[in-house]
Motif scaffolding. Structure first.
Motif, PDB file in Angstrom:
ATOM      1  N   PHE A  20      -0.393   2.230   3.615  1.00  0.00           N
ATOM      2  CA  PHE A  20      -0.706   1.059   4.449  1.00  0.00           C
ATOM      3  C   PHE A  20       0.099  -0.148   3.977  1.00  0.00           C
ATOM      4  O   PHE A  20       0.717  -0.855   4.780  1.00  0.00           O
ATOM      5  CB  PHE A  20      -2.202   0.740   4.385  1.00  0.00           C
ATOM      6  CG  PHE A  20      -3.025   1.364   5.484  1.00  0.00           C
ATOM      7  CD1 PHE A  20      -3.681   0.586   6.406  1.00  0.00           C
ATOM      8  CD2 PHE A  20      -3.155   2.747   5.585  1.00  0.00           C
ATOM      9  CE1 PHE A  20      -4.449   1.152   7.417  1.00  0.00           C
ATOM     10  CE2 PHE A  20      -3.920   3.333   6.581  1.00  0.00           C
ATOM     11  CZ  PHE A  20      -4.574   2.525   7.505  1.00  0.00           C
ATOM     12  N   ASN A  21       0.070  -0.385   2.661  1.00  0.00           N
ATOM     13  CA  ASN A  21       0.765  -1.551   2.108  1.00  0.00           C
ATOM     14  C   ASN A  21       2.270  -1.485   2.324  1.00  0.00           C
ATOM     15  O   ASN A  21       2.926  -2.512   2.559  1.00  0.00           O
ATOM     16  CB  ASN A  21       0.456  -1.687   0.612  1.00  0.00           C
ATOM     17  CG  ASN A  21      -0.997  -2.023   0.341  1.00  0.00           C
ATOM     18  OD1 ASN A  21      -1.709  -2.484   1.234  1.00  0.00           O
ATOM     19  ND2 ASN A  21      -1.443  -1.780  -0.877  1.00  0.00           N
ATOM     20  N   TYR A  43       0.326  -3.350   6.059  1.00  0.00           N
ATOM     21  CA  TYR A  43      -1.076  -3.336   6.463  1.00  0.00           C
ATOM     22  C   TYR A  43      -1.976  -3.277   5.225  1.00  0.00           C
ATOM     23  O   TYR A  43      -1.518  -2.967   4.128  1.00  0.00           O
ATOM     24  CB  TYR A  43      -1.379  -2.122   7.353  1.00  0.00           C
ATOM     25  CG  TYR A  43      -0.620  -2.095   8.658  1.00  0.00           C
ATOM     26  CD1 TYR A  43      -1.112  -2.717   9.796  1.00  0.00           C
ATOM     27  CD2 TYR A  43       0.602  -1.418   8.760  1.00  0.00           C
ATOM     28  CE1 TYR A  43      -0.416  -2.685  11.003  1.00  0.00           C
ATOM     29  CE2 TYR A  43       1.314  -1.390   9.955  1.00  0.00           C
ATOM     30  CZ  TYR A  43       0.793  -2.021  11.066  1.00  0.00           C
ATOM     31  OH  TYR A  43       1.491  -1.986  12.247  1.00  0.00           O
ATOM     32  N   SER A  44      -3.247  -3.568   5.434  1.00  0.00           N
ATOM     33  CA  SER A  44      -4.219  -3.492   4.341  1.00  0.00           C
ATOM     34  C   SER A  44      -5.409  -2.653   4.785  1.00  0.00           C
ATOM     35  O   SER A  44      -6.162  -3.057   5.684  1.00  0.00           O
ATOM     36  CB  SER A  44      -4.697  -4.888   3.943  1.00  0.00           C
ATOM     37  OG  SER A  44      -5.793  -4.809   3.039  1.00  0.00           O
ATOM     38  N   LEU A 104      -9.486  -4.092   6.387  1.00  0.00           N
ATOM     39  CA  LEU A 104      -9.926  -3.811   7.753  1.00  0.00           C
ATOM     40  C   LEU A 104     -11.377  -4.225   7.970  1.00  0.00           C
ATOM     41  O   LEU A 104     -12.173  -4.288   7.026  1.00  0.00           O
ATOM     42  CB  LEU A 104      -9.792  -2.316   8.050  1.00  0.00           C
ATOM     43  CG  LEU A 104      -8.379  -1.729   8.092  1.00  0.00           C
ATOM     44  CD1 LEU A 104      -8.465  -0.218   8.256  1.00  0.00           C
ATOM     45  CD2 LEU A 104      -7.548  -2.345   9.208  1.00  0.00           C
ATOM     46  N   ASN A 120       0.104   4.986  14.075  1.00  0.00           N
ATOM     47  CA  ASN A 120      -0.234   3.566  14.038  1.00  0.00           C
ATOM     48  C   ASN A 120       0.317   2.794  12.842  1.00  0.00           C
ATOM     49  O   ASN A 120       0.435   1.568  12.925  1.00  0.00           O
ATOM     50  CB  ASN A 120      -1.760   3.407  14.048  1.00  0.00           C
ATOM     51  CG  ASN A 120      -2.400   3.989  15.282  1.00  0.00           C
ATOM     52  OD1 ASN A 120      -2.300   3.434  16.361  1.00  0.00           O
ATOM     53  ND2 ASN A 120      -3.048   5.134  15.114  1.00  0.00           N
ATOM     54  N   ILE A 121       0.642   3.484  11.765  1.00  0.00           N
ATOM     55  CA  ILE A 121       1.062   2.787  10.544  1.00  0.00           C
ATOM     56  C   ILE A 121       2.500   3.136  10.176  1.00  0.00           C
ATOM     57  O   ILE A 121       3.389   2.296  10.241  1.00  0.00           O
ATOM     58  CB  ILE A 121       0.116   3.119   9.366  1.00  0.00           C
ATOM     59  CG1 ILE A 121      -1.340   2.837   9.748  1.00  0.00           C
ATOM     60  CG2 ILE A 121       0.519   2.333   8.124  1.00  0.00           C
ATOM     61  CD1 ILE A 121      -1.660   1.399  10.077  1.00  0.00           C
TER      62      ILE A 121
END
Length: 219
Positions: A26-27, A31-32, A36, A59-60
């Motif tokens: 994610f990172n 993203y985190s 969320l 999505n990521i």
């Protein structure tokens, strides 16, 4: 009373084997996961490994194929359950106590049974559980009503005669809807942000299953 157990964060000290690689990927893409909203985080946590892989690829990590994401997780996960993951404090002793008192137990986990059995066979506790409720066997998620109905059908008793031990808010809420009693289990730091809600929605809550009084089942 018959008992259902989540595995990761409840029986096994294993949340890191999921959270760390998830956070890392994610990172990497800005993203985190830990940041969320509770509802969205719960939706993702309810996914089996195959669903997690699909979600991340779509999505990521959009420049990775599902196969590449799957391989990223598979090596970490299989090695962990087969060789390294250990039970949380007091779990082995408490499970043996339940087993010695002929209390029927089952597993209700988002992790596929094949990985859980690698760990449980290594720890000598696989024979404690009469059945497994897992995505690979049911084709449903812990957030689905069908998942919990399967547990009720397997035990062949009324849902209020079943107690689930779980560290995840979404699972406790879903089990509650089916009528199953719930025991929230503390697993800091992983469920720290949800802990107050877990206490609110659970019938009882504990620092760990070692703290459960078996005498309440034997009256």
């Amino acid at each position: 009373m018959k008992l259902l157990f989540d595995c990761d964060g409840t029986l096994l000290d294993s949340m890191h084997i999921w959270v760390e690689p998830i956070n890392k990927i994610f990172n990497k893409y800005g993203y985190s996961f830990e940041g969320l909203e509770k509802k969205e985080k719960g939706v993702i946590e309810a996914l089996p490994l195959s669903g997690m892989v699909t979600y991340i690829a779509k999505n990521i990590a959009k420049d990775m194929t599902e196969e590449e994401v799957n391989n990223y997780f598979l090596e970490i996960v299989e090695d962990g359950y087969k060789n390294h993951l250990m039970p949380k404090d007091g779990v082995l002793e408490k499970l043996k106590d339940f087993y010695d008192h002929d209390i029927e137990m089952g597993i209700a986990s988002s992790t596929d049974s094949k990985y859980l059995k690698l760990a449980f066979n290594r720890l000598g506790i696989d024979h404690y559980f009469t059945y497994y409720n897992t995505p690979d066997l049911l084709n449903s998620k812990k957030s689905d009503a069908k998942f919990w109905q399967s547990a009720i059908d397997n035990f062949k008793i009324d849902p209020e005669e079943i107690m689930l031990f779980d560290d995840a808010l979404y699972a406790i809420k879903a089990a509650n809807k089916s009528g199953i009693k719930t025991c929230g289990v503390r697993d800091f730091p992983y469920n720290k942000n949800e802990w107050e809600d877990i206490k609110k929605f659970s019938d009882i809550y504990l620092e760990g299953i070692w703290d459960f009084d078996i005498n309440t089942l034997l009256k």
